[in-house]
Design a protein around this motif. Sequence first.
Motif, PDB file in Angstrom:
ATOM      1  N   ALA A  29      74.698 -36.799 -50.526  1.00 17.54           N
ATOM      2  CA  ALA A  29      73.894 -36.006 -51.686  1.00 17.54           C
ATOM      3  C   ALA A  29      74.488 -34.773 -52.199  1.00 17.54           C
ATOM      4  CB  ALA A  29      72.655 -35.311 -50.861  1.00 17.54           C
ATOM      5  N   HIS A  30      75.262 -34.063 -51.304  1.00 18.38           N
ATOM      6  CA  HIS A  30      75.988 -33.129 -52.093  1.00 18.38           C
ATOM      7  C   HIS A  30      77.189 -33.556 -52.885  1.00 18.38           C
ATOM      8  CE1 HIS A  30      74.413 -30.075 -48.874  1.00 18.38           C
ATOM      9  NE2 HIS A  30      74.661 -29.422 -49.766  1.00 18.38           N
ATOM     10  N   LEU A  31      77.867 -34.517 -52.497  1.00 22.73           N
ATOM     11  CA  LEU A  31      78.890 -35.219 -53.534  1.00 22.73           C
ATOM     12  C   LEU A  31      78.247 -35.622 -54.774  1.00 22.73           C
ATOM     13  CD1 LEU A  31      81.021 -37.364 -50.864  1.00 22.73           C
ATOM     14  CD2 LEU A  31      81.496 -35.232 -51.961  1.00 22.73           C
ATOM     15  N   LYS A  32      76.906 -36.405 -54.698  1.00 21.47           N
ATOM     16  CA  LYS A  32      76.436 -36.647 -55.829  1.00 21.47           C
ATOM     17  C   LYS A  32      76.224 -35.614 -56.760  1.00 21.47           C
ATOM     18  CE  LYS A  32      72.503 -39.461 -57.316  1.00 21.47           C
ATOM     19  NZ  LYS A  32      71.500 -40.388 -56.934  1.00 21.47           N
ATOM     20  N   ALA A  33      75.582 -34.567 -56.112  1.00 24.40           N
ATOM     21  CA  ALA A  33      75.085 -33.307 -56.894  1.00 24.40           C
ATOM     22  C   ALA A  33      76.326 -32.555 -57.677  1.00 24.40           C
ATOM     23  CB  ALA A  33      74.521 -32.205 -56.084  1.00 24.40           C
ATOM     24  N   LEU A  34      77.437 -32.812 -56.960  1.00 23.35           N
ATOM     25  CA  LEU A  34      78.999 -32.435 -57.720  1.00 23.35           C
ATOM     26  C   LEU A  34      79.241 -33.409 -58.731  1.00 23.35           C
ATOM     27  CD1 LEU A  34      80.448 -30.701 -54.485  1.00 23.35           C
ATOM     28  CD2 LEU A  34      79.529 -29.339 -56.599  1.00 23.35           C
ATOM     29  N   GLY A  35      78.744 -34.626 -58.862  1.00 21.83           N
ATOM     30  CA  GLY A  35      79.403 -35.519 -59.842  1.00 21.83           C
ATOM     31  C   GLY A  35      80.601 -36.335 -58.901  1.00 21.83           C
ATOM     32  N   SER A  76      68.945 -49.243 -41.504  1.00 20.91           N
ATOM     33  CA  SER A  76      68.508 -49.437 -40.235  1.00 20.91           C
ATOM     34  C   SER A  76      67.381 -48.231 -39.875  1.00 20.91           C
ATOM     35  CB  SER A  76      69.537 -49.215 -39.432  1.00 20.91           C
ATOM     36  OG  SER A  76      70.127 -47.926 -39.469  1.00 20.91           O
ATOM     37  N   TRP A  77      67.217 -47.412 -40.846  1.00 20.58           N
ATOM     38  CA  TRP A  77      66.155 -46.459 -40.544  1.00 20.58           C
ATOM     39  C   TRP A  77      64.653 -47.065 -40.965  1.00 20.58           C
ATOM     40  CZ3 TRP A  77      67.372 -40.804 -42.429  1.00 20.58           C
ATOM     41  CH2 TRP A  77      68.387 -40.345 -41.415  1.00 20.58           C
ATOM     42  N   PRO A  78      63.539 -46.725 -40.137  1.00 23.64           N
ATOM     43  CA  PRO A  78      62.473 -46.992 -40.570  1.00 23.64           C
ATOM     44  C   PRO A  78      61.930 -46.318 -41.641  1.00 23.64           C
ATOM     45  CG  PRO A  78      62.323 -45.779 -38.479  1.00 23.64           C
ATOM     46  CD  PRO A  78      63.906 -45.939 -38.838  1.00 23.64           C
ATOM     47  N   ASP A  79      61.429 -47.042 -42.740  1.00 23.93           N
ATOM     48  CA  ASP A  79      60.661 -46.600 -43.823  1.00 23.93           C
ATOM     49  C   ASP A  79      61.626 -45.371 -44.550  1.00 23.93           C
ATOM     50  OD1 ASP A  79      58.305 -47.956 -43.250  1.00 23.93           O
ATOM     51  OD2 ASP A  79      57.712 -46.322 -42.139  1.00 23.93           O
ATOM     52  N   GLY A  80      62.969 -45.533 -44.412  1.00 24.59           N
ATOM     53  CA  GLY A  80      63.897 -44.621 -45.001  1.00 24.59           C
ATOM     54  C   GLY A  80      63.784 -43.339 -44.712  1.00 24.59           C
ATOM     55  N   ALA A  81      63.406 -43.092 -43.502  1.00 27.76           N
ATOM     56  CA  ALA A  81      63.069 -41.555 -42.808  1.00 27.76           C
ATOM     57  C   ALA A  81      64.140 -40.772 -43.303  1.00 27.76           C
ATOM     58  CB  ALA A  81      62.953 -41.785 -41.325  1.00 27.76           C
ATOM     59  N   GLY A  82      63.997 -39.428 -43.593  1.00 27.29           N
ATOM     60  CA  GLY A  82      64.995 -38.550 -44.047  1.00 27.29           C
ATOM     61  C   GLY A  82      65.830 -38.607 -45.292  1.00 27.29           C
ATOM     62  N   LEU A  83      65.361 -39.772 -46.147  1.00 25.16           N
ATOM     63  CA  LEU A  83      65.956 -39.914 -47.334  1.00 25.16           C
ATOM     64  C   LEU A  83      65.415 -39.093 -48.635  1.00 25.16           C
ATOM     65  CD1 LEU A  83      66.741 -43.601 -47.377  1.00 25.16           C
ATOM     66  CD2 LEU A  83      68.122 -41.921 -46.565  1.00 25.16           C
ATOM     67  N   SER A  84      64.169 -38.545 -48.312  1.00 28.04           N
ATOM     68  CA  SER A  84      63.611 -37.882 -49.490  1.00 28.04           C
ATOM     69  C   SER A  84      63.842 -36.460 -49.512  1.00 28.04           C
ATOM     70  CB  SER A  84      62.048 -38.294 -49.419  1.00 28.04           C
ATOM     71  OG  SER A  84      61.546 -37.719 -48.177  1.00 28.04           O
ATOM     72  N   SER A  85      64.276 -35.908 -48.209  1.00 31.76           N
ATOM     73  CA  SER A  85      64.680 -34.417 -48.347  1.00 31.76           C
ATOM     74  C   SER A  85      66.131 -34.162 -48.961  1.00 31.76           C
ATOM     75  CB  SER A  85      64.803 -34.097 -46.791  1.00 31.76           C
ATOM     76  OG  SER A  85      66.027 -34.781 -46.303  1.00 31.76           O
ATOM     77  N   PRO A  86      65.949 -33.051 -49.722  1.00 31.99           N
ATOM     78  CA  PRO A  86      67.098 -32.569 -50.443  1.00 31.99           C
ATOM     79  C   PRO A  86      67.960 -32.001 -49.776  1.00 31.99           C
ATOM     80  CG  PRO A  86      65.486 -30.965 -50.696  1.00 31.99           C
ATOM     81  CD  PRO A  86      64.764 -32.275 -49.965  1.00 31.99           C
ATOM     82  N   PRO A  87      69.442 -32.065 -50.072  1.00 31.81           N
ATOM     83  CA  PRO A  87      70.340 -31.358 -49.307  1.00 31.81           C
ATOM     84  C   PRO A  87      70.190 -29.850 -48.928  1.00 31.81           C
ATOM     85  CG  PRO A  87      71.143 -31.842 -51.475  1.00 31.81           C
ATOM     86  CD  PRO A  87      69.945 -32.434 -51.468  1.00 31.81           C
ATOM     87  N   PRO A  88      70.477 -29.372 -47.855  1.00 31.32           N
ATOM     88  CA  PRO A  88      70.409 -27.905 -47.346  1.00 31.32           C
ATOM     89  C   PRO A  88      71.109 -27.112 -48.560  1.00 31.32           C
ATOM     90  CG  PRO A  88      71.849 -28.877 -45.683  1.00 31.32           C
ATOM     91  CD  PRO A  88      71.280 -29.892 -46.836  1.00 31.32           C
ATOM     92  N   ARG A  89      70.461 -25.917 -48.909  1.00 30.49           N
ATOM     93  CA  ARG A  89      71.223 -25.074 -49.656  1.00 30.49           C
ATOM     94  C   ARG A  89      72.450 -24.546 -49.143  1.00 30.49           C
ATOM     95  NH1 ARG A  89      67.345 -23.730 -54.077  1.00 30.49           N
ATOM     96  NH2 ARG A  89      69.267 -22.375 -54.792  1.00 30.49           N
ATOM     97  N   PRO A  90      73.360 -24.435 -50.040  1.00 31.69           N
ATOM     98  CA  PRO A  90      74.670 -23.621 -49.170  1.00 31.69           C
ATOM     99  C   PRO A  90      74.513 -22.045 -48.863  1.00 31.69           C
ATOM    100  CG  PRO A  90      74.936 -24.267 -51.774  1.00 31.69           C
ATOM    101  CD  PRO A  90      73.554 -24.512 -51.317  1.00 31.69           C
TER     102      PRO A  90
END
Length: 187
Positions: A151-157, A173-187
């Motif tokens: 997510a951080h790499l993507k945000a940096l292009g 392999s994650w059920p229901d895509g768990a954890g995918l909707s959370s944004p990356p932590p702030r630096p």
Amino acid sequence: MDDFWVFGYGSLMWRPGFAHVETRKARLFGYRRALCVHSHVHRGTPDRPGLVLGLDRGGSCIGLAFRVPGDLSGEVIAYLRERELVTNVYLERRLPVRLHGGPVVEALAYVVDRTHPQYAGHLDPEHAALRVSGAVGQSGRNEEYVLNTLAHLKALGIRDHWLEAVAARITDSWPDGAGLSSPPPRP
């Protein structure tokens, strides 16, 4: 001392932790970003190690180069050594990097020591995902580390096709895509 450059390819890109006066995208040739270091503490345990990033030989890596004022060299290098050389799985090197739209400069970088017991070797995306999946350490789930990095790499292009392939296998392999909707932590 003259100003110098530091090359970041993982968490140094979004959380450098040291003073710098310029940040530029840069490409390091001859090394690639890889999940090639066994993590026994932060993203795994000795019984169930996870994987964290290292710069391994081969290919190239797009990251960020930070220009550090020469008068801060002692302070910044001491900080980086404390941060990166905890278990000595990385080797400190000065390597040429090409600044985006600019010249080649020498940059301080930390590459994996292939002789170190924590070196995991070259893994294809399937095997890397298997080692990451289910590993948990003091800093949390190894899957979160990989997905937050992406997510951080993507945000940096910055695209990393190999890491994207690993992440795709993890999220499958994650059920229901768990954890995918959370944004990356702030630096």
